[in-house]
Motif scaffolding. Structure first.
Motif, PDB file in Angstrom:
ATOM      1  N   UNK A 256     -22.347   5.371 -14.941  1.00 10.25           N
ATOM      2  CA  UNK A 256     -22.049   5.542 -16.219  1.00 10.25           C
ATOM      3  C   UNK A 256     -20.606   4.576 -16.626  1.00 10.25           C
ATOM      4  N   UNK A 257     -19.998   3.935 -15.861  1.00 11.45           N
ATOM      5  CA  UNK A 257     -18.843   3.396 -16.290  1.00 11.45           C
ATOM      6  C   UNK A 257     -17.484   4.225 -16.062  1.00 11.45           C
ATOM      7  N   UNK A 258     -17.752   5.373 -15.577  1.00 15.60           N
ATOM      8  CA  UNK A 258     -16.499   6.336 -15.442  1.00 15.60           C
ATOM      9  C   UNK A 258     -16.012   6.129 -13.963  1.00 15.60           C
ATOM     10  N   UNK A 259     -15.309   4.973 -13.718  1.00 12.46           N
ATOM     11  CA  UNK A 259     -14.661   4.554 -12.538  1.00 12.46           C
ATOM     12  C   UNK A 259     -13.650   5.339 -12.075  1.00 12.46           C
ATOM     13  N   UNK A 260     -13.879   6.014 -10.708  1.00 13.41           N
ATOM     14  CA  UNK A 260     -12.877   6.973 -10.203  1.00 13.41           C
ATOM     15  C   UNK A 260     -11.854   6.277  -9.789  1.00 13.41           C
ATOM     16  N   UNK A 261     -10.516   6.924  -9.891  1.00  9.50           N
ATOM     17  CA  UNK A 261      -9.405   6.162  -9.351  1.00  9.50           C
ATOM     18  C   UNK A 261      -8.373   7.058  -8.775  1.00  9.50           C
ATOM     19  N   UNK A 262      -7.407   6.569  -8.028  1.00  7.86           N
ATOM     20  CA  UNK A 262      -6.588   7.351  -7.283  1.00  7.86           C
ATOM     21  C   UNK A 262      -5.064   6.618  -7.456  1.00  7.86           C
ATOM     22  N   UNK A 263      -4.154   7.229  -7.545  1.00  6.97           N
ATOM     23  CA  UNK A 263      -2.704   6.759  -7.520  1.00  6.97           C
ATOM     24  C   UNK A 263      -2.267   6.692  -6.085  1.00  6.97           C
ATOM     25  N   UNK A 264      -1.736   5.582  -5.775  1.00 14.54           N
ATOM     26  CA  UNK A 264      -1.732   5.448  -4.265  1.00 14.54           C
ATOM     27  C   UNK A 264       0.364   5.489  -4.208  1.00 14.54           C
ATOM     28  N   UNK A 265       0.500   6.477  -3.268  1.00 13.79           N
ATOM     29  CA  UNK A 265       1.906   6.826  -3.017  1.00 13.79           C
ATOM     30  C   UNK A 265       2.224   6.825  -1.634  1.00 13.79           C
ATOM     31  N   UNK A 266       3.462   6.296  -1.358  1.00 11.65           N
ATOM     32  CA  UNK A 266       3.814   6.316   0.336  1.00 11.65           C
ATOM     33  C   UNK A 266       5.199   7.130   0.461  1.00 11.65           C
ATOM     34  N   UNK A 267       5.426   7.709   1.645  1.00 10.48           N
ATOM     35  CA  UNK A 267       6.563   8.189   1.925  1.00 10.48           C
ATOM     36  C   UNK A 267       7.196   7.423   2.961  1.00 10.48           C
ATOM     37  N   UNK A 268       8.676   7.100   2.743  1.00  6.23           N
ATOM     38  CA  UNK A 268       8.982   6.138   3.626  1.00  6.23           C
ATOM     39  C   UNK A 268      10.442   6.812   4.314  1.00  6.23           C
ATOM     40  N   UNK A 269      10.151   6.375   5.486  1.00  2.08           N
ATOM     41  CA  UNK A 269      11.200   6.927   6.394  1.00  2.08           C
ATOM     42  C   UNK A 269      12.047   5.779   7.202  1.00  2.08           C
ATOM     43  N   UNK A 270      13.360   5.669   6.925  1.00  2.00           N
ATOM     44  CA  UNK A 270      14.103   4.443   7.871  1.00  2.00           C
ATOM     45  C   UNK A 270      13.834   4.802   9.401  1.00  2.00           C
TER      46      UNK A 270
END
Length: 492
Positions: A256-270
């Motif tokens: 249908x052209x309703x493209x699913x998407x996700x916001x990509x995040x990271x947690x970062x630890x020194x």
């Protein structure tokens, strides 16, 4: 509740009869180090486990996939030198496969089960596979226990059915599963669709920047469609009416052209934080609280093209956490270390030794240049080129630069339990999760769990008691309410 008496157990042995000293902890280089190749008990278990079923996957058999694009939205070059993350706006082709874990190929989609969330990034430095789930944690923390865990989820060797006794016997005897079980029987245990769930890398991974500095990271894929879940009652109806509900939803939304998407995040630890962090940062049954390491947005993943042939591109797609690119690597996470071997071994058995050269699996933005030849599915691509190294005929040569940074290890080899950190136990984060829930969420969690536990055989009150005791250790109210609900359902 009565306590069930058991016989004195026999000694556990290897396949050739040698006694097993430790079936709970894999051999490591010191208490916090990586796994050792010499732990043949682990590899015997994993290799045998990978070969128990053919041709469908032993786990994650039921799944759907689609192609799409990952676009970088933040500058992360201070943490990693990975080229596909090197500049704002850069786009990389991806293939994503979502799946249930325990079900067979013909099972229904709308069931209470974790969902696999595996992403293949076709980068210019070769393919990077990020293999995770829709939960940030897992049931166990050591790979030696993985075959045992999955056996409890599969068909019993005598009855041919999944047995509730086995499921909760293992969970009760494996208290580290308390956190994941709380996730599984909560509202997010049955996603409404693949589009309406989050994904997580789950494991801890290493990032290394151009200066050689090391950071530990966790990946989060937050659905842009919003979280939607099914109640147990609604899921039972949907699974009966449309076993293909999740696969159909993903395919039709893209059509249908309703493209699913996700916001990509990271947690970062020194890297320096890891040794003194309050939880073991490499324990797959634990999360890093966001207050300690806030998630940072790095990109957006969109699915926009369906595969043309399910068998060729979904069933034959293979993902391995051992597929890294420069700037990204493994951590001492024991479950990750075990998967570095197990996934590739499973693919070589199930699909073939040249599975990585099938169209869906081979590099799309780079060229594979190796000395591996012949075997099933080999297409003769190397022609007359030499199949050894070093050679003086112009064959490919090594770069001399490792993909990731080394990890310092110390101590005697042996079957070490994982190092304990200040707040490490098997229950604290399960209790934290329970206390975060609203009253309605708690009621549904208790109802879902109690209904499942009540199915344990009438003469196995010991399994019930152990299981409830673990949740009581996570939170007294959790345990008290669960015990009352189970007792009511069992009529005791």
């Amino acid at each position: 509740m009565t306590v069930h008496q058991t016989q004195t157990p026999f000694t556990l042995t290897t396949g050739t009869g040698a006694p097993v000293a430790d079936n709970q902890n894999t051999e490591t280089a010191g208490p916090g180090g990586p796994l050792l190749l010499q732990d043949q008990h682990l590899f015997e278990k994993l290799a045998h486990f990978n070969r128990e079923r053919i041709p469908e996957r032993v786990v994650h058999a039921r799944g759907a996939g689609a192609y799409g694009t990952f676009r970088v939205t933040a500058d992360v070059t201070r943490w990693t030198r990975a080229k596909f993350l090197s500049e704002l706006g850069k786009e990389t082709e991806v293939f994503l496969r979502c799946s249930t874990v325990a079900g067979q190929l013909g099972s229904a989609d709308a069931v209470r089960d974790p969902r696999g969330f595996a992403v293949k990034f076709y980068t210019e430095d070769g393919n990077y596979d990020l293999v995770g789930n829709n939960t940030p944690v897992f049931f166990i923390k050591d790979p030696s226990k993985f075959p045992d865990f999955i056996h409890t989820q599969k068909r019993d060797p005598y009855t041919g059915s999944q047995e509730v006794d086995s499921v909760f016997d293992f969970r009760g005897l494996s208290p580290e599963s308390t956190h994941q079980v709380t996730w599984l029987f909560g509202d997010r245990g049955i996603p409404a669709s693949f589009r309406h769930m989050n994904g997580y890398g789950s494991h801890t991974y290493q990032w290394q920047n151009e200066a050689g500095e090391i950071f530990w990271v966790k990946y989060h894929f937050k659905t842009d469609q919003g979280i939607r879940n099914l109640t147990a009652e609604d899921a039972a109806v949907l699974a009966g009416k449309d076993p293909d509900s999740h696969q159909r939803d993903l395919r039709e939304s893209i059509e249908r052209g309703e493209f699913p998407s996700w916001t990509v995040q990271v947690q970062i630890m020194p890297a320096a934080d890891a040794e003194t962090y309050r939880f073991n940062p490499f324990d797959l049954t634990k999360v890093w609280p966001h207050a300690d390491y806030p998630p940072i947005e790095i990109g957006r993943l969109e699915l926009n093209r369906n595969p043309g042939n399910i068998f060729a591109e979904v069933e034959q797609s293979t993902f391995s956490p051992a597929h890294f690119v420069p700037g990204i690597g493994p951590s001492p996470d024991r479950m990750l270390q075990g998967r570095l071997f197990a996934y590739g071994d499973a693919h070589r058995y199930r699909v073939g030794v040249n599975a990585d050269q099938l169209p869906v699996n081979r590099p799309h933005a780079a060229e594979a240049r190796s000395y591996q030849r012949d075997g099933a599915l080999y297409d003769g691509r190397h022609g007359r080129a030499k199949n050894y190294e070093p050679n003086s005929f112009g064959g490919p040569v090594q770069t001399g630069r490792p993909l990731w940074g080394g990890t310092e290890v110390a101590g005697l080899t042996g079957n070490h339990p994982a190092p304990l950190h200040a707040e490490d136990d098997d229950f604290v984060q399960a209790g934290d999760l329970y206390r975060l829930m609203s009253e309605d969420e708690k009621e549904r969690l208790i109802s879902n769990l109690a209904t499942a536990i009540a199915g344990v055989s009438a003469d196995r009150d010991d399994i019930v008691a152990r299981t409830i005791a673990n949740f009581a250790k996570a939170d007294a109210d959790y345990g008290k309410r669960l015990e009352a609900a189970v007792t009511e359902r069992r009529g005791k």
